[in-house]
Design an enzyme around this catalytic site. Sequence first.
Site, short mmCIF file in Angstrom:
data_model
loop_
_atom_site.label_atom_id
_atom_site.label_comp_id
_atom_site.label_asym_id
_atom_site.label_seq_id
_atom_site.Cartn_x
_atom_site.Cartn_y
_atom_site.Cartn_z
NE ARG A 112 -3.66 2.52 0.52
CZ ARG A 112 -3.23 3.74 0.20
NH1 ARG A 112 -2.03 3.91 -0.34
NH2 ARG A 112 -3.99 4.79 0.43
CE LYS A 113 1.70 1.83 4.33
NZ LYS A 113 1.76 2.14 5.69
CG LEU A 114 5.36 5.63 -3.46
CD1 LEU A 114 4.45 6.16 -2.37
CD2 LEU A 114 6.28 6.72 -3.97
#
Length: 388
Positions: free
Chosen positions: A191-193
């Site tokens: 869900r993060k980069l």
Amino acid sequence: MVAGGAVTADVGRIPVMVPWLGEEEAQAAADAVRSGWVAQGPRVAEFERAFAARVGAGHGVAVSSCTTALHLALTVLGVGAGDEVVVPSLSFVATANAVRYTGAVPVFADVDPRTANLTPQTVDAVRTPRTRAVLLVHQGGVPADADGMRAACARWGVPLVEDAACAVGTSAGGRPVGSGALLAAWSFHPRKLLTTGEGGMVTTDDAQWAARMRRLREHGMNVSAAERHAAGKPVLEAYLETGFNYRMTDIQAAVGLVQLGKLSEMVARRRELAARYEKLLADIPGLEPVRDPAYGEGNFQSYWVLLGEDFPVGRDELLAVLSDAGISARRGIMAAHLEPAYAGHPAGPLPVTELISGRSLILPLFHTMTEAQQDRVVDALRDAAVTR
Ligand SMILES: *Cc1c(COP(=O)(O)O)cnc(C)c1O
């Protein structure tokens, strides 16, 4: 939490986030498997060095998640029972949970309405003689004013830990988030980069803390399994304190190294899409999009909009309207103090936290998003704003 990859996503439905993974990552993971060394080993060490260099820190300690990274950071500071740690309630619940793991009590402070981050003023309002640390979140990739908070914490004599879970590639004052941080914790959840499937890192300039965290993540052992292997002769390990198993695997680190090489491109694309959102949303009344603060540039890990009082549809209804239009949006950043896990937990007034968590939503934004997909999101929002 994460929508399926582009291959499996249902055609036409716009996911809120898709990790940007390709053949190169698959190859790197396969190479790690074929090497026979799949647990924490040389690739983890290489990933730690490369990641720490990228965020401007002296040392990186790879772990299983940002949650475990936060736990280790608080542990080396000596935070424990009887202590308080100031945290934002407006964060993923792991921020506050990590404080509870140490036996300390998370004390919730309110946030700035523009950045959704703690400020020296909001922290000062809840600080007590028991405050042992402040946990500053760079929420959704928006840089917090770390310089201001470091100065305030130095005045108070309280150490500052930075929860940079969302903020890889974010900068402030021309330097990457993490540079100059006492201890910063990172997440590699999809869900993060930058993703390794699951995973995390603690970065610091302090060699002794880094060494202790390396021990703590590996059962408190004084010599790592990789070092024993490299020694080529029997090395008897000792267990110096009660540690944990918070290790990252070499398979994950192999993927992370490839992802790190793509980071600048990921950030540039997200910033481009965010700028386009801002332009397209400008003529829809009652929608306030997240923006860069004056002192820095975010990675737009989460692109949220705040619904004004004049917006004709409530947040939850708007999420349903978007879902009917084939668009996956999400409620904005949660407020931990409103969750059952924190029922009865003492909290002062948190008006900005409750406003943002109640009236914001996160719009789809991912590396391979097309302009046509973005237009569909904006059209659906415009319809909701004018026809209800
Ligand atoms: C995602 C997130 C975490 C937890 O990260 P994990 O790697 O899933 O443990 C912690 N803090 C913040 C602010 C986050 O957004």
